[in-house]
Design a protein around this motif. Sequence first.
Motif, short mmCIF file in Angstrom:
data_model
loop_
_atom_site.label_atom_id
_atom_site.label_comp_id
_atom_site.label_asym_id
_atom_site.label_seq_id
_atom_site.Cartn_x
_atom_site.Cartn_y
_atom_site.Cartn_z
N ALA A 100 0.84 -1.21 0.00
CA ALA A 100 0.00 0.00 0.00
C ALA A 100 0.87 1.26 0.00
O ALA A 100 0.54 2.25 -0.65
CB ALA A 100 -0.94 -0.01 1.21
N LEU A 101 1.98 1.19 0.71
CA LEU A 101 2.88 2.34 0.80
C LEU A 101 3.43 2.74 -0.57
O LEU A 101 3.52 3.93 -0.89
CB LEU A 101 4.05 2.01 1.75
CG LEU A 101 5.07 3.12 1.99
CD1 LEU A 101 4.41 4.32 2.66
CD2 LEU A 101 6.22 2.59 2.86
N ILE A 102 3.76 1.76 -1.40
CA ILE A 102 4.30 2.09 -2.73
C ILE A 102 3.21 2.24 -3.79
O ILE A 102 3.50 2.43 -4.96
CB ILE A 102 5.36 1.05 -3.18
CG1 ILE A 102 4.75 -0.34 -3.30
CG2 ILE A 102 6.56 1.06 -2.25
CD1 ILE A 102 5.69 -1.38 -3.89
N GLY A 103 1.95 2.14 -3.38
CA GLY A 103 0.84 2.39 -4.29
C GLY A 103 0.36 1.20 -5.08
O GLY A 103 -0.35 1.36 -6.07
N THR A 104 0.74 0.00 -4.67
CA THR A 104 0.27 -1.22 -5.35
C THR A 104 -0.33 -2.17 -4.32
O THR A 104 0.25 -3.22 -4.02
CB THR A 104 1.43 -1.92 -6.09
OG1 THR A 104 2.48 -2.20 -5.15
CG2 THR A 104 1.95 -1.07 -7.23
N PRO A 105 -1.49 -1.81 -3.77
CA PRO A 105 -2.09 -2.66 -2.75
C PRO A 105 -2.33 -4.08 -3.27
O PRO A 105 -2.65 -4.28 -4.44
CB PRO A 105 -3.43 -1.98 -2.45
CG PRO A 105 -3.36 -0.64 -3.07
CD PRO A 105 -2.33 -0.68 -4.12
N LYS A 106 -2.15 -5.04 -2.37
CA LYS A 106 -2.40 -6.43 -2.74
C LYS A 106 -2.85 -7.20 -1.51
O LYS A 106 -2.56 -6.81 -0.38
CB LYS A 106 -1.17 -7.07 -3.35
CG LYS A 106 -0.02 -7.29 -2.39
CD LYS A 106 1.11 -8.02 -3.09
CE LYS A 106 2.24 -8.31 -2.11
NZ LYS A 106 3.30 -9.09 -2.73
N MET A 119 -5.20 -15.78 7.94
CA MET A 119 -6.02 -14.61 7.59
C MET A 119 -5.54 -14.06 6.25
O MET A 119 -4.38 -14.19 5.88
CB MET A 119 -5.85 -13.51 8.64
CG MET A 119 -6.22 -13.91 10.06
SD MET A 119 -7.98 -13.94 10.34
CE MET A 119 -8.37 -12.20 10.38
N MET A 120 -6.46 -13.41 5.55
CA MET A 120 -6.11 -12.68 4.34
C MET A 120 -6.21 -11.19 4.70
O MET A 120 -7.19 -10.75 5.30
CB MET A 120 -7.06 -13.00 3.19
CG MET A 120 -6.67 -12.30 1.88
SD MET A 120 -7.75 -12.70 0.49
CE MET A 120 -7.21 -14.37 0.14
N TYR A 121 -5.16 -10.44 4.33
CA TYR A 121 -5.06 -9.02 4.65
C TYR A 121 -5.01 -8.18 3.38
O TYR A 121 -4.46 -8.60 2.38
CB TYR A 121 -3.77 -8.74 5.43
CG TYR A 121 -3.67 -9.45 6.75
CD1 TYR A 121 -4.13 -8.87 7.91
CD2 TYR A 121 -3.08 -10.71 6.83
CE1 TYR A 121 -4.03 -9.52 9.12
CE2 TYR A 121 -2.97 -11.38 8.03
CZ TYR A 121 -3.44 -10.78 9.19
OH TYR A 121 -3.34 -11.42 10.38
N TYR A 122 -5.55 -6.97 3.49
CA TYR A 122 -5.49 -6.01 2.38
C TYR A 122 -5.45 -4.62 3.01
O TYR A 122 -6.19 -4.33 3.94
CB TYR A 122 -6.70 -6.15 1.47
CG TYR A 122 -6.67 -5.22 0.29
CD1 TYR A 122 -5.94 -5.54 -0.85
CD2 TYR A 122 -7.36 -4.02 0.30
CE1 TYR A 122 -5.90 -4.69 -1.95
CE2 TYR A 122 -7.32 -3.16 -0.77
CZ TYR A 122 -6.60 -3.50 -1.90
OH TYR A 122 -6.55 -2.65 -2.98
N ALA A 123 -4.57 -3.76 2.48
CA ALA A 123 -4.45 -2.41 3.05
C ALA A 123 -4.39 -1.36 1.95
O ALA A 123 -3.93 -1.64 0.84
CB ALA A 123 -3.19 -2.31 3.90
#
Length: 158
Positions: A100-106, A119-123
């Motif tokens: 998320a910090l570099i602009g490519t959330p995954k 768990m599955m995480y997304y930010a």
Amino acid sequence: MKKRLVIYISIIVSVALLLMFGLGLLVTRSNNNEITEENLVQTTKIYAQIYNGDNSIIVSTDGDIRVTVIAADGTVLADTSRTDISAMENHLAREEIQAALIGTPKAVTRYSQTLGRDMMYYAEKVEIGVSYVFIRTATPTQSISAYLVKTIPLTLLI
């Protein structure tokens, strides 16, 4: 000769059924992960749109979705699963936060020490004034064990 033919056909059918069962498991798991990821992305986007710096909106969620607000330095500011956030470790090095910090959330799947399960995480990075925070959502990954319990007896019967 006839017995041999029956044995060969039985072996071929058994192998084919096992292959179909195995492929069915892979497709089911992949489908569950895609659905989970899609739900997380949508939930994160909603929280990111309504977040205005007030952590009180991150109080509770419906279902198994966990929402965490993380400061730019990695400090947890709010979390729906814990009331004592001061004991939580710094989250800046987490893979979903770095993305998320570099602009490519995954979406990232890993074991949660806090909850004791996969768990599955997304930010997503959310600009707040001159700074920013990360809004991260997480949900338990759907296990294929329920699918196995339903399909193994049927497969054995066939």
